[in-house]
Design a protein around this motif. Sequence first.
Motif, mmCIF file in Angstrom:
data_model
loop_
_atom_site.group_PDB
_atom_site.id
_atom_site.type_symbol
_atom_site.label_atom_id
_atom_site.label_comp_id
_atom_site.label_asym_id
_atom_site.label_seq_id
_atom_site.Cartn_x
_atom_site.Cartn_y
_atom_site.Cartn_z
ATOM 1 N N GLY A 7 -67.150 41.960 65.523
ATOM 2 C CA GLY A 7 -65.805 41.570 65.168
ATOM 3 C C GLY A 7 -65.760 41.964 63.654
ATOM 4 N N GLY A 8 -66.810 42.532 62.923
ATOM 5 C CA GLY A 8 -66.434 42.842 61.572
ATOM 6 C C GLY A 8 -65.487 44.201 61.452
ATOM 7 N N GLY A 9 -65.247 44.448 60.347
ATOM 8 C CA GLY A 9 -64.437 45.624 60.138
ATOM 9 C C GLY A 9 -63.736 45.643 58.941
ATOM 10 N N LEU A 10 -62.754 46.724 58.557
ATOM 11 C CA LEU A 10 -62.207 46.860 57.533
ATOM 12 C C LEU A 10 -60.758 46.301 57.575
ATOM 13 C CD1 LEU A 10 -61.717 48.129 54.498
ATOM 14 C CD2 LEU A 10 -60.909 50.381 55.791
ATOM 15 N N VAL A 11 -60.486 45.664 56.592
ATOM 16 C CA VAL A 11 -58.929 44.596 56.550
ATOM 17 C C VAL A 11 -58.548 44.866 55.131
ATOM 18 C CG1 VAL A 11 -60.019 42.335 56.328
ATOM 19 C CG2 VAL A 11 -57.909 42.676 57.557
ATOM 20 N N CYS A 108 -83.065 31.197 62.958
ATOM 21 C CA CYS A 108 -82.875 32.330 64.104
ATOM 22 C C CYS A 108 -81.533 33.141 63.850
ATOM 23 C CB CYS A 108 -82.742 31.586 65.593
ATOM 24 S SG CYS A 108 -82.533 33.118 66.844
ATOM 25 N N TRP A 109 -81.765 34.361 63.456
ATOM 26 C CA TRP A 109 -80.397 35.057 62.887
ATOM 27 C C TRP A 109 -80.274 36.331 63.807
ATOM 28 C CZ3 TRP A 109 -78.665 33.184 58.060
ATOM 29 C CH2 TRP A 109 -79.386 32.158 57.572
ATOM 30 N N GLY A 110 -78.995 36.662 63.736
ATOM 31 C CA GLY A 110 -78.381 37.720 64.198
ATOM 32 C C GLY A 110 -78.759 39.067 63.383
ATOM 33 N N GLN A 111 -77.943 40.102 63.657
ATOM 34 C CA GLN A 111 -78.492 41.347 62.884
ATOM 35 C C GLN A 111 -77.404 41.619 61.884
ATOM 36 O OE1 GLN A 111 -76.743 41.508 65.819
ATOM 37 N NE2 GLN A 111 -74.888 42.857 65.320
ATOM 38 N N GLY A 112 -76.280 40.960 61.974
ATOM 39 C CA GLY A 112 -75.073 40.944 60.974
ATOM 40 C C GLY A 112 -73.936 41.715 61.368
ATOM 41 N N THR A 113 -72.799 41.655 60.768
ATOM 42 C CA THR A 113 -71.653 42.285 61.003
ATOM 43 C C THR A 113 -70.975 42.533 59.689
ATOM 44 O OG1 THR A 113 -69.865 42.759 62.377
ATOM 45 C CG2 THR A 113 -70.300 40.545 61.607
ATOM 46 N N GLN A 114 -70.591 43.912 59.319
ATOM 47 C CA GLN A 114 -70.098 44.114 57.895
ATOM 48 C C GLN A 114 -68.323 43.886 57.952
ATOM 49 O OE1 GLN A 114 -71.497 45.551 55.121
ATOM 50 N NE2 GLN A 114 -69.512 44.726 54.091
ATOM 51 N N VAL A 115 -67.987 42.977 56.908
ATOM 52 C CA VAL A 115 -66.636 42.692 56.681
ATOM 53 C C VAL A 115 -66.390 43.254 55.129
ATOM 54 C CG1 VAL A 115 -64.848 40.882 56.304
ATOM 55 C CG2 VAL A 115 -66.617 40.652 58.100
ATOM 56 N N THR A 116 -65.355 44.348 55.313
ATOM 57 C CA THR A 116 -65.008 44.731 54.087
ATOM 58 C C THR A 116 -63.465 44.643 53.728
ATOM 59 O OG1 THR A 116 -66.536 46.477 54.403
ATOM 60 C CG2 THR A 116 -64.809 46.972 52.660
ATOM 61 N N VAL A 117 -63.082 43.808 52.695
ATOM 62 C CA VAL A 117 -61.576 43.578 52.597
ATOM 63 C C VAL A 117 -61.353 44.269 51.270
ATOM 64 C CG1 VAL A 117 -59.824 41.804 51.801
ATOM 65 C CG2 VAL A 117 -62.130 41.153 53.146
ATOM 66 N N SER A 118 -60.255 45.178 51.601
ATOM 67 C CA SER A 118 -59.823 46.200 50.512
ATOM 68 C C SER A 118 -58.617 45.513 49.951
ATOM 69 C CB SER A 118 -59.168 47.388 51.162
ATOM 70 O OG SER A 118 -58.214 47.263 52.008
ATOM 71 N N SER A 119 -58.332 45.881 48.329
ATOM 72 C CA SER A 119 -57.601 45.214 47.757
ATOM 73 C C SER A 119 -56.142 46.096 47.533
ATOM 74 C CB SER A 119 -57.790 45.098 46.157
ATOM 75 O OG SER A 119 -58.182 46.146 45.658
#
Length: 119
Positions: A7-11, A108-119
Motif C-alpha cells: 500500500g505504500g507509494g508516492l502521494v 517479528c517484522w515485515g520487510q517494509g513499504t516505502q511512503v513518499t510524500v511530495s510537497s
Amino acid sequence: VQLVESGGGLVQAGGSLRLSCAASGRTFSGQPMGWFRQAPGKEREFVAAISKSDAKTYNADSVKGRFTISRDNAKNTVYLQMNSLNPADTAVYYCAASGGSLYQGYNCWGQGTQVTVSS
C-alpha cells in the motif's frame, strides 16, 4: 508469524494512503500489532499499535488525529489509514507483531513499504 506490507507509494502533501499488513500464522489474533517507520538517516520510530482484540489503540503524538490503526483478525490483516500526509511522514513503514505487550516486545517484522510524500 510472517508479515507482508503493501500500500505504500508516492502521494502529494495533504493526501491519504492506506497501508496493509498481511500476516500468516496461527497466532496473529493473539498478538498486539504495530506500525513503525524509519526515515533516511533517522532511527526507526513507533507510529501506532493495536491490541489483539482491537479494543485499544495507541498512536504517536506526531500522527494523532491523522493516522488510524485497525485490524481484521478474520483476514489476518492490520491496516494503517494515513490522512493529511506531509513530507515529514516520508519513510519506510514496517509492520510488527509483539510477543509481549502493546508497548514493547515487538519481535517479528515485515520487510517494509516505502511512503513518499511530495510537497
